[in-house]
Scaffold this motif. Structure first.
Motif, mmCIF file in Angstrom:
data_model
loop_
_atom_site.group_PDB
_atom_site.id
_atom_site.type_symbol
_atom_site.label_atom_id
_atom_site.label_comp_id
_atom_site.label_asym_id
_atom_site.label_seq_id
_atom_site.Cartn_x
_atom_site.Cartn_y
_atom_site.Cartn_z
ATOM 1 N N ASP A 44 10.418 44.093 70.132
ATOM 2 C CA ASP A 44 11.185 44.620 68.988
ATOM 3 C C ASP A 44 11.387 43.570 67.898
ATOM 4 O O ASP A 44 12.375 43.620 67.149
ATOM 5 C CB ASP A 44 12.549 45.152 69.457
ATOM 6 N N GLU A 45 10.459 42.632 67.757
ATOM 7 C CA GLU A 45 10.691 41.511 66.851
ATOM 8 C C GLU A 45 10.822 41.925 65.388
ATOM 9 O O GLU A 45 11.685 41.387 64.684
ATOM 10 C CB GLU A 45 9.602 40.448 67.021
ATOM 11 N N PRO A 46 10.017 42.849 64.870
ATOM 12 C CA PRO A 46 10.243 43.238 63.471
ATOM 13 C C PRO A 46 11.634 43.823 63.223
ATOM 14 O O PRO A 46 12.268 43.523 62.206
ATOM 15 C CB PRO A 46 9.142 44.272 63.215
ATOM 16 N N ALA A 47 12.121 44.653 64.153
ATOM 17 C CA ALA A 47 13.469 45.212 64.006
ATOM 18 C C ALA A 47 14.528 44.126 64.106
ATOM 19 O O ALA A 47 15.529 44.131 63.364
ATOM 20 C CB ALA A 47 13.709 46.291 65.054
ATOM 21 N N ASN A 48 14.330 43.175 65.035
ATOM 22 C CA ASN A 48 15.269 42.066 65.149
ATOM 23 C C ASN A 48 15.225 41.175 63.911
ATOM 24 O O ASN A 48 16.250 40.615 63.501
ATOM 25 C CB ASN A 48 14.952 41.241 66.401
ATOM 26 N N PHE A 49 14.044 41.023 63.320
ATOM 27 C CA PHE A 49 13.899 40.256 62.077
ATOM 28 C C PHE A 49 14.821 40.821 61.001
ATOM 29 O O PHE A 49 15.596 40.086 60.364
ATOM 30 C CB PHE A 49 12.430 40.322 61.640
ATOM 31 N N ILE A 50 14.735 42.123 60.775
ATOM 32 C CA ILE A 50 15.553 42.762 59.727
ATOM 33 C C ILE A 50 17.036 42.612 60.041
ATOM 34 O O ILE A 50 17.849 42.307 59.161
ATOM 35 C CB ILE A 50 15.156 44.243 59.599
ATOM 36 N N LYS A 51 17.411 42.820 61.298
ATOM 37 C CA LYS A 51 18.810 42.696 61.694
ATOM 38 C C LYS A 51 19.315 41.271 61.490
ATOM 39 O O LYS A 51 20.451 41.067 61.014
ATOM 40 C CB LYS A 51 18.959 43.101 63.165
ATOM 41 N N GLU A 52 18.511 40.280 61.819
ATOM 42 C CA GLU A 52 18.957 38.900 61.699
ATOM 43 C C GLU A 52 19.152 38.500 60.240
ATOM 44 O O GLU A 52 20.148 37.855 59.887
ATOM 45 C CB GLU A 52 17.975 37.962 62.402
ATOM 46 N N VAL A 53 18.193 38.872 59.381
ATOM 47 C CA VAL A 53 18.358 38.559 57.967
ATOM 48 C C VAL A 53 19.584 39.287 57.413
ATOM 49 O O VAL A 53 20.369 38.716 56.639
ATOM 50 C CB VAL A 53 17.088 38.928 57.174
ATOM 51 N N GLY A 54 19.784 40.545 57.819
ATOM 52 C CA GLY A 54 20.959 41.279 57.362
ATOM 53 C C GLY A 54 22.243 40.624 57.807
ATOM 54 O O GLY A 54 23.170 40.417 57.005
#
Length: 551
Positions: A44-54
């Motif tokens: 789920d790295e792309p989804a985690n990417f967005i969550k982390e930047v947010g």
């Protein structure tokens, strides 16, 4: 005639060298995972990417959103899966250039028969945009740490590698805490066997990709090591209490299951706690009979130890409260449906076979296994350690080991059928890995407490075999992972010269760092000889500390 134990000062340099080499080895292996694993191929790295930047830019809750094009087809439970994803989804604003979609992350995701040369397509320079993450409602506290660094980069790839590096640095620190807590100068390097077998390639892989699952697992490993250390006979080092408070806070804040692992660590530490030495109670009784009463601690002297421990552990309590409040206010929860419970119970045997492999290492999105022999090597090492714990332990510690194993299995089944499976998604082994690592940790702790009962040849064999086995499997894991992305699983076994995709710096760089990490771990075997050949006997749990030989 009794051999005088060496002073601690003469043992300490060897112990420090062993720990330093192991910490360096794990740090180097983590760095290889960070750099050589293809972008977007953590779970789920792309989804985690967005969550982390947010989260790193202060968007803790985001804005409610829904999947534009659900793709579960006619699979059983597809409507429930889509509904669950939509309930968890949030939209976050991303800075210009920092868009994982425009960077083609995780292209050809489940096609292990292909390399990932699709990642070499020129990325699109995306303007500031809004993106949906299906982990949007998860606790933002730990996500914000790497996210704050990611938001200050200017490209998606730079953001990804920055976030991975921050996560891996935290995991390396947690592994260092676990090693420091497990170390015992009497048992020497044998005392680290449980941590070495708990820190599987899967732990390092998850600790090097975006998301909080790896931090949750490594944090639980460190926290349980601290709890077990506090349960040994004698006072625990002063640093272990604030360490437990800070690590406990990190674990509690990392994921919805975090508070459960904090409480689990406390229970495991209590179950395996050594009993009060009998000679001390007997001495106090004799002194009482002879009229030599020691003045009991009163006032501040009596209250200080309790106050110190309470203050030290307060961060963990705050973390638990913060996560529970978030769960109540933001995170959706699935209901409990009896047919799903029954189906989960029927599938337990099949799922457990997948979990035990995933606990050692199945990479990518739980789609890239290692060769079979690597799993067998790891399982044999863990089983030998458990066997030694049963053979060496007292009746009390054997019962404690059995309680931990049965309790961990019961919690795993309960989480599976009552919580995780209710979302209609498969239950991956990484969600239950904090329970699985208890097996080698607890077994290793029992062996440590009774290391004086090991024959010299057995002690030497354990000291050499466990680090060697661990090193070999970690290298196999990195090789298998790199091969899939460089040339596919069907490509040449030696893929450095024929790679269709190359990570930043090239395969030679990461191969050299992997070799350096392996050399550090194996070097710890040699450094172990500096800690002394004959460990000072531990007093049996609940038994007297005597100057003569233990019978």
């Amino acid at each position: 005639m009794h051999r005088r134990a060496r002073p601690a000062s003469r043992r300490a340099p060897g112990g420090r060298l062993v720990l330093a080499l192991l910490m360096a080895g794990f740090s180097l292996l983590l760095s290889v995972w960070v750099g050589s694993n293809a972008p977007g191929f953590g779970p789920d790295e792309p989804a985690n990417f967005i969550k982390e930047v947010g989260a790193g830019t202060g968007q803790w809750t985001g804005v409610a959103g829904r999947l534009a094009h659900p793709a579960f087809g006619d699979q059983p439970g597809a409507p429930e899966r889509i509904d669950w994803i939509n309930r968890n989804s949030r939209v976050f604003e991303l800075p210009a250039g920092v868009d994982p979609g425009a960077a083609h992350f995780s292209c050809d995701l489940f096609h292990n028969d292909r390399s990932v040369r699709c990642l070499d397509r020129p990325p699109t320079r995306a303007p500031a945009t809004r993106a949906l993450s299906y982990v949007g409602t998860y606790e933002p506290y730990v996500y914000a740490v790497p996210g704050a660094a990611m938001a200050r980069t200017h490209t998606a790839r730079a953001a990804l590698y920055t976030g991975r590096a921050v996560t891996a640095a935290l995991v390396a620190l947690l592994l260092a805490v676990a090693l420091g807590a497990a170390w015992d100068r009497r048992a020497g390097p044998v005392s680290l066997s449980g941590v070495l077998l708990a820190a599987s390639p899967m732990v390092l892989f998850l600790g090097s990709v975006l998301g909080t699952n790896g931090l949750e697992i490594a944090g639980t490993l460190a926290l349980c090591s601290l709890a077990l250390r506090m349960g040994r006979a004698g006072a625990a080092p002063l640093w272990t209490w604030p360490a437990a408070g800070l690590v406990g806070a990190l674990v509690a804040l990392s994921r919805p299951t975090g508070p459960a692992w904090v409480l689990l660590a406390a229970v495991v530490g209590g179950v395996l706690a050594a009993g009060r030495p009998q000679h001390r109670a007997g001495r106090e009784g004799r002194e009482g009979r002879e009229g030599r009463h020691a003045r009991p601690a009163v006032g501040w002297a009596a209250a200080w130890p309790v106050l110190w421990r309470s203050l030290a552990l307060a961060p963990a309590a705050v973390g638990i409260v913060a996560t529970l409040l978030w769960e109540r206010a933001v995170q959706p929860h699935p209901g409990i449906h009896r047919p799903v419970v029954i189906e989960g119970l029927h599938r337990l045997g099949f799922d457990a076979q997948a979990w035990v492999r995933q606990w050692v290492g199945v990479f990518g999105w739980a789609s890239l296994p290692m060769p079979d022999f690597a799993y067998w090597m790891w399982w044999v090492g863990a089983l030998v350690l458990v066997g030694l714990a049963v053979a060496l332990g007292s009746r009390r510690t054997r019962v404690g080991l059995a309680l931990v194993l049965v309790g961990a299995a019961a919690v795993a089944v309960g989480l599976d059928v009552l919580v995780l499976r209710q979302t209609r998604f498969p239950v991956y082994g990484r969600y239950l890995l904090p329970l699985a690592l208890l097996v080698p940790l607890v077994a290793g702790e029992i062996v440590t407490r009774h290391a004086d009962r090991l024959a010299p040849w057995a002690r030497q064999s354990l000291r050499i075999t466990v680090p060697s086995l661990v090193t070999a499997v970690h290298l196999v894991a990195l090789w298998a992972n790199g091969r899939r992305y460089a040339v596919s699983v069907n490509g040449p076994r030696w893929y450095v010269d024929s790679a269709q995709w190359t990570p930043p710096g090239g395969w030679s760089l990461w191969g050299a760092l992997a070799g350096a990490g392996a050399a550090c771990i194996l070097g710890a075997v040699l450094a172990g000889s500096l800690t002394g050949r004959s460990p000072t006997p531990h007093p049996p749990d609940g038994a007297a500390r005597v100057s003569g030989p233990v019978r």
